[in-house]
Design a protein around this motif. Structure first.
Motif, PDB file in Angstrom:
ATOM      1  N   GLY A 101      34.502  57.422  42.530  1.00  0.00           N
ATOM      2  CA  GLY A 101      35.833  57.439  43.116  1.00  0.00           C
ATOM      3  C   GLY A 101      36.129  58.814  43.703  1.00  0.00           C
ATOM      4  O   GLY A 101      35.310  59.727  43.624  1.00  0.00           O
ATOM      5  N   ARG A 102      37.315  58.944  44.293  1.00  0.00           N
ATOM      6  CA  ARG A 102      37.685  60.207  44.933  1.00  0.00           C
ATOM      7  C   ARG A 102      39.100  60.618  44.579  1.00  0.00           C
ATOM      8  O   ARG A 102      40.065  59.999  45.009  1.00  0.00           O
ATOM      9  CB  ARG A 102      37.571  60.094  46.455  1.00  0.00           C
ATOM     10  CG  ARG A 102      36.160  60.002  46.954  1.00  0.00           C
ATOM     11  CD  ARG A 102      35.496  61.352  46.854  1.00  0.00           C
ATOM     12  NE  ARG A 102      34.112  61.256  47.297  1.00  0.00           N
ATOM     13  CZ  ARG A 102      33.164  62.041  46.876  1.00  0.00           C
ATOM     14  NH1 ARG A 102      33.423  62.980  46.015  1.00  0.00           N
ATOM     15  NH2 ARG A 102      31.942  61.898  47.309  1.00  0.00           N
ATOM     16  N   MET A 103      39.241  61.627  43.752  1.00  0.00           N
ATOM     17  CA  MET A 103      40.494  62.319  43.453  1.00  0.00           C
ATOM     18  C   MET A 103      41.669  61.371  43.181  1.00  0.00           C
ATOM     19  O   MET A 103      42.777  61.613  43.625  1.00  0.00           O
ATOM     20  CB  MET A 103      40.825  63.285  44.578  1.00  0.00           C
ATOM     21  CG  MET A 103      39.653  64.153  44.882  1.00  0.00           C
ATOM     22  SD  MET A 103      39.821  65.828  45.426  1.00  0.00           S
ATOM     23  CE  MET A 103      41.386  66.400  45.127  1.00  0.00           C
ATOM     24  N   GLY A 104      41.428  60.290  42.511  1.00  0.00           N
ATOM     25  CA  GLY A 104      42.497  59.379  42.147  1.00  0.00           C
ATOM     26  C   GLY A 104      43.002  58.513  43.282  1.00  0.00           C
ATOM     27  O   GLY A 104      43.881  57.686  43.096  1.00  0.00           O
ATOM     28  N   VAL A 105      42.457  58.678  44.486  1.00  0.00           N
ATOM     29  CA  VAL A 105      42.898  57.905  45.641  1.00  0.00           C
ATOM     30  C   VAL A 105      42.040  56.657  45.803  1.00  0.00           C
ATOM     31  O   VAL A 105      42.550  55.565  45.990  1.00  0.00           O
ATOM     32  CB  VAL A 105      42.857  58.767  46.929  1.00  0.00           C
ATOM     33  CG1 VAL A 105      43.253  57.953  48.142  1.00  0.00           C
ATOM     34  CG2 VAL A 105      43.764  59.973  46.772  1.00  0.00           C
ATOM     35  N   MET A 106      40.734  56.820  45.738  1.00  0.00           N
ATOM     36  CA  MET A 106      39.824  55.683  45.803  1.00  0.00           C
ATOM     37  C   MET A 106      39.241  55.492  44.410  1.00  0.00           C
ATOM     38  O   MET A 106      38.645  56.410  43.853  1.00  0.00           O
ATOM     39  CB  MET A 106      38.689  55.921  46.801  1.00  0.00           C
ATOM     40  CG  MET A 106      37.793  54.693  46.942  1.00  0.00           C
ATOM     41  SD  MET A 106      36.381  54.957  48.011  1.00  0.00           S
ATOM     42  CE  MET A 106      35.194  55.552  46.812  1.00  0.00           C
ATOM     43  N   PRO A 107      39.417  54.322  43.828  1.00  0.00           N
ATOM     44  CA  PRO A 107      38.902  54.109  42.477  1.00  0.00           C
ATOM     45  C   PRO A 107      37.378  54.041  42.458  1.00  0.00           C
ATOM     46  O   PRO A 107      36.744  53.766  43.477  1.00  0.00           O
ATOM     47  CB  PRO A 107      39.505  52.756  42.089  1.00  0.00           C
ATOM     48  CG  PRO A 107      39.704  52.048  43.382  1.00  0.00           C
ATOM     49  CD  PRO A 107      40.058  53.132  44.365  1.00  0.00           C
TER      50      PRO A 107
END
Length: 64
Positions: free
Chosen positions: A34-40
């Motif tokens: 995932g990416r920094m809470g934006v993309m799971p």
């Protein structure tokens, strides 16, 4: 078509702008973790083989 939707915060995957790097390995890592809470993380959704295929596809459309 991979061009994203800025209103939803979805980046254009077909241009040469990469926030985290555009290599197939970096793309696969983003899918797994995932990416920094934006993309799971998709590690519980996709198999390792599917992650590889998605990363390969995203990488291939970025080369347009």
């Amino acid at each position: 078509d991979g061009t994203g939707n800025q209103l939803l915060g979805a980046p254009n995957l077909t241009d040469n702008i990469w926030l985290y790097g555009g290599s197939e390995g970096v793309i696969a890592e983003g899918l797994r973790k995932g990416r920094m809470g934006v993309m799971p993380s998709h590690a519980d959704i996709l198999t390792p083989e599917q992650i590889h295929l998605v990363a390969t596809y995203v990488y291939s459309i970025s080369e347009r």
